[in-house]
Design a protein around this motif. Structure first.
Motif, PDB file in Angstrom:
ATOM      1  N   THR A 139       0.839  -1.206   0.000  1.00 38.12           N
ATOM      2  CA  THR A 139       0.000   0.000   0.000  1.00 38.12           C
ATOM      3  C   THR A 139       0.871   1.252   0.000  1.00 38.12           C
ATOM      4  N   GLY A 140       0.272   2.333  -0.466  1.00 39.93           N
ATOM      5  CA  GLY A 140       0.990   3.597  -0.512  1.00 39.93           C
ATOM      6  C   GLY A 140       1.540   3.989   0.844  1.00 39.93           C
ATOM      7  N   THR A 141       0.735   3.773   1.863  1.00 44.44           N
ATOM      8  CA  THR A 141       1.135   4.226   3.194  1.00 44.44           C
ATOM      9  C   THR A 141       2.413   3.513   3.653  1.00 44.44           C
ATOM     10  N   TYR A 167      -1.894  14.592   2.412  1.00 39.35           N
ATOM     11  CA  TYR A 167      -2.395  13.240   2.710  1.00 39.35           C
ATOM     12  C   TYR A 167      -1.352  12.243   2.245  1.00 39.35           C
ATOM     13  N   HIS A 168      -0.902  11.377   3.166  1.00 37.97           N
ATOM     14  CA  HIS A 168       0.130  10.416   2.797  1.00 37.97           C
ATOM     15  C   HIS A 168      -0.189   9.004   3.261  1.00 37.97           C
ATOM     16  N   GLY A 169      -1.403   8.778   3.726  1.00 42.32           N
ATOM     17  CA  GLY A 169      -1.778   7.428   4.119  1.00 42.32           C
ATOM     18  C   GLY A 169      -2.210   7.353   5.566  1.00 42.32           C
ATOM     19  N   GLU A 243       3.086  16.600  -1.816  1.00 39.43           N
ATOM     20  CA  GLU A 243       2.343  16.160  -3.001  1.00 39.43           C
ATOM     21  C   GLU A 243       2.404  17.321  -3.986  1.00 39.43           C
ATOM     22  N   GLU A 248      -6.295  14.247  -1.893  1.00 41.39           N
ATOM     23  CA  GLU A 248      -7.354  14.199  -0.880  1.00 41.39           C
ATOM     24  C   GLU A 248      -7.580  15.586  -0.280  1.00 41.39           C
ATOM     25  N   ASP A 276       5.593  12.739  -3.042  1.00 40.49           N
ATOM     26  CA  ASP A 276       4.607  11.661  -2.973  1.00 40.49           C
ATOM     27  C   ASP A 276       3.799  11.682  -4.272  1.00 40.49           C
ATOM     28  N   ILE A 278       1.975   9.087  -5.276  1.00 40.21           N
ATOM     29  CA  ILE A 278       1.078   7.934  -5.192  1.00 40.21           C
ATOM     30  C   ILE A 278      -0.205   8.170  -5.988  1.00 40.21           C
ATOM     31  N   GLN A 279      -0.745   9.366  -5.918  1.00 40.63           N
ATOM     32  CA  GLN A 279      -1.980   9.650  -6.661  1.00 40.63           C
ATOM     33  C   GLN A 279      -1.704  10.344  -8.001  1.00 40.63           C
ATOM     34  N   LYS A 305      -0.587   2.956  -6.151  1.00 37.03           N
ATOM     35  CA  LYS A 305      -1.779   3.031  -7.009  1.00 37.03           C
ATOM     36  C   LYS A 305      -1.528   2.511  -8.426  1.00 37.03           C
TER      37      LYS A 305
HETATM   38  C1  LIG Z   1      -0.864  11.188  -2.103  1.00 34.11           C
HETATM   39  C2  LIG Z   1      -1.177   9.918  -1.375  1.00 34.11           C
HETATM   40  N1  LIG Z   1      -0.255   9.371  -0.578  1.00 34.11           N
HETATM   41  C3  LIG Z   1      -0.480   8.243   0.083  1.00 34.11           C
HETATM   42  C4  LIG Z   1      -1.689   7.578  -0.036  1.00 34.11           C
HETATM   43  C5  LIG Z   1      -1.921   6.307   0.721  1.00 34.11           C
HETATM   44  O1  LIG Z   1      -2.000   5.218  -0.125  1.00 34.11           O
HETATM   45  P1  LIG Z   1      -2.743   3.884   0.364  1.00 34.11           P
HETATM   46  O2  LIG Z   1      -4.173   4.238   0.537  1.00 34.11           O
HETATM   47  O3  LIG Z   1      -2.504   2.885  -0.719  1.00 34.11           O
HETATM   48  O4  LIG Z   1      -2.098   3.489   1.637  1.00 34.11           O
HETATM   49  C6  LIG Z   1      -2.681   8.114  -0.850  1.00 34.11           C
HETATM   50  C7  LIG Z   1      -3.987   7.463  -0.970  1.00 34.11           C
HETATM   51  O5  LIG Z   1      -4.959   8.002  -1.444  1.00 34.11           O
HETATM   52  C8  LIG Z   1      -2.426   9.315  -1.541  1.00 34.11           C
HETATM   53  O6  LIG Z   1      -3.339   9.880  -2.317  1.00 34.11           O
END
Ligand SMILES: Cc1ncc(COP(=O)(O)O)c(C=O)c1O
Length: 470
Positions: A139-141, A167-169, A243, A248, A276, A278-279, A305
């Motif tokens: 997972t991203g977190t 937002y980072h998880g 980000e 989010e 980050d 991830i998104q 993701k």
């Molecule tokens: C920018 C960002 N970082 C981290 C995460 C966390 O990822 P995960 O939900 O897969 O743990 C998200 C999830 O939406 C995100 O948008």
């Protein structure tokens, strides 16, 4: 017609398109009733999107009642090529046909090796030349957790700067980097407390009350001063995590000059810059990585993701000067998902071969233009923003008291009404931002021009219905 366009239409042909006069009603089905009875009170999406899904293809999902929906949530931005894209299915089937071990911890395989070559091939050359990769829990977190350990070990410093709205998880370290207080409040003291929050360059609600170039200048000045003031009360951090487009937090794109300034300041101070992605990663913003819009090279890039081609996968890519952590410093059982690596490779190759970056940029522009036309009739569309196909609209109450920049207040009550009216008309959208007042568009990147037009048309009708019901 582009190849991407053709592929999406072929796949979607088996789905009944959402009829123009659709007005679905939502009575609680047995599946949904059982879900709310048996699943945790912490469940989230089903509360706003009460659907029991049966199958999915491309842009569309179908629920157990046979209703079709346009999916502009796409697994929170995970499904770059939409649901069950043929290249993803083929890659998964090949893993099975070749009898690859599905679970390999972090041992290597030809599929994994190919994945790393494909991923490094997408990075800007300056980063690829010195890149190292760590496979994380899926997972991203978990990738964020790994990035925190990496920079803290390498710099010998323990604190991190994060941004308001970030937002980072949801794991405890990543949570401590989150701007929103809601999920943190019930926990009392977080396990990781060395986080200092900084104002993000949120232009529409500029934290300095300035906006535009002045707001950016003030923001950078504040940051530089904070890092250099011997009596500023803030220790030199191991890293700044950011980000490039806050997702989010309300789809807020950072000003590109600000990003360049952030890179310059962190580099000068010897502080690692963690981006980050991830998104925002993998073509969503119109570039393979969103940081490329600013032409910067981060020290660490966190990815998840879309990188797993619909399946769970997360990695951290970083510059080799940070590679001082010890063997086993970030272990974890599920770091060897071969299907996700194969699917991820297939998606990465498709993105390049079919010039999906350009397509996402063009489709994002088209949706943006539609939204701006709607804004003429709906003053509730306060701020339309984002990059590529990561777009958001901050809903405002035009009758409310304006802020220092002359902008009306967020209209938190309207947003869920708009979301529900969209769903009734066969369009799945998500909300985000302060008070949940931002409507977010995160469609698959292969969405076609006519589908964009349809999304905008449904959104316009839903907006009319929602505002009339106030
Ligand atoms: C920018 C960002 N970082 C981290 C995460 C966390 O990822 P995960 O939900 O897969 O743990 C998200 C999830 O939406 C995100 O948008």
């Amino acid at each position: 017609m582009s190849v991407a366009t053709r592929l999406v239409q072929d796949q979607s042909a088996r789905f009944t398109p959402v009829p123009a006069d659709t007005l679905y009603q939502f009575n609680e089905s047995p599946l949904l009733a059982r879900q709310s009875q048996q699943e945790s009170n912490a469940r989230s999406y089903p509360r706003r999107i009460p659907l029991a899904l049966k199958r999915a293809k491309g842009l569309y999902v179908e629920d157990v009642e046979g209703r079709t929906f346009i999916d502009c949530l796409a697994g929170a931005g995970t499904l770059a090529l939409g649901h069950n894209h043929p290249v993803v299915i083929e890659a998964i089937q090949r893993v099975l046909a070749d009898e690859l071990p599905l679970h390999t911890l972090d041992l290597t395989t030809p599929v994994k090796d190919q994945f790393v070559q494909d991923l490094f091939g997408l990075l800007p050359k300056a980063l690829a030349a010195q890149a190292k990769i760590q496979f994380c829990g899926p997972t991203g977190t978990d990738a964020v957790e790994a990035a925190l350990k990496l920079v803290r070990t390498a710099t010998g410093r323990s604190t991190v700067l994060s941004f308001q709205g970030g937002y980072h998880g949801m794991s405890q370290g990543a949570l401590s980097l989150m701007g929103s207080l809601g999920p943190k409040k019930p926990l009392g003291a977080l396990l990781s407390s060395g986080v200092q929050f900084m104002p993000y360059p949120y232009d529409y609600r500029c934290p300095f009350g300035l906006g535009g170039a002045q707001g950016v200048k003030a923001n950078l000045h504040y940051l530089e001063n904070l890092l250099n003031d011997p009596e500023g009360g803030v220790q030199l951090p191991a890293a700044v995590i950011v980000e490039v487009v806050q997702g989010e937090g309300g789809v807020i794109p950072a000003d590109l000059d600000w990003l360049r300034g952030l890179r310059r300041i962190t580099e000068k101070a010897g502080v690692a810059l963690i981006v980050d992605e991830i998104q925002s990663g993998f073509a969503r913003t119109g570039k393979m990585f969103a940081f490329e819009h600013a032409g910067i090279i981060p020290d660490v890039v966190v990815m998840s993701k879309a990188i797993g081609g619909s399946l769970p996968l997360a990695v951290v890519v970083y510059r080799d000067w940070l590679d001082t952590w010890l063997p086993g410093a970030h272990a974890g059982t599920f770091r060897g998902n071969q299907m996700a690596m194969a699917a991820g490779s297939a998606v990465m190759r498709y993105l390049v071969e079919h010039k999906v970056c350009e397509h996402a940029a063009a489709m994002g522009k088209r949706l943006n233009e539609h939204l701006r036309i709607l804004q003429r009739d709906f003053p509730q569309l306060g701020d339309i923003r984002g990059r590529g196909l990561m777009l958001g609209v901050e809903l405002v109450d035009p009758t409310g008291v304006t802020d220092a920049l002359g902008h009306p207040p967020a209209f938190a009550r309207l947003a869920p009404l708009v979301q529900r009216e969209c769903l009734k008309r066969g369009l799945i959208l998500e909300l985000g931002g302060r008070l949940g007042a931002v409507v977010r568009f995160l469609p698959p990147l292969v969405i076609t021009a006519s589908e964009i037009d349809r999304v905008a048309e449904i959104f316009g009708r839903a907006l009319a219905a929602a505002t009339a019901s106030l």
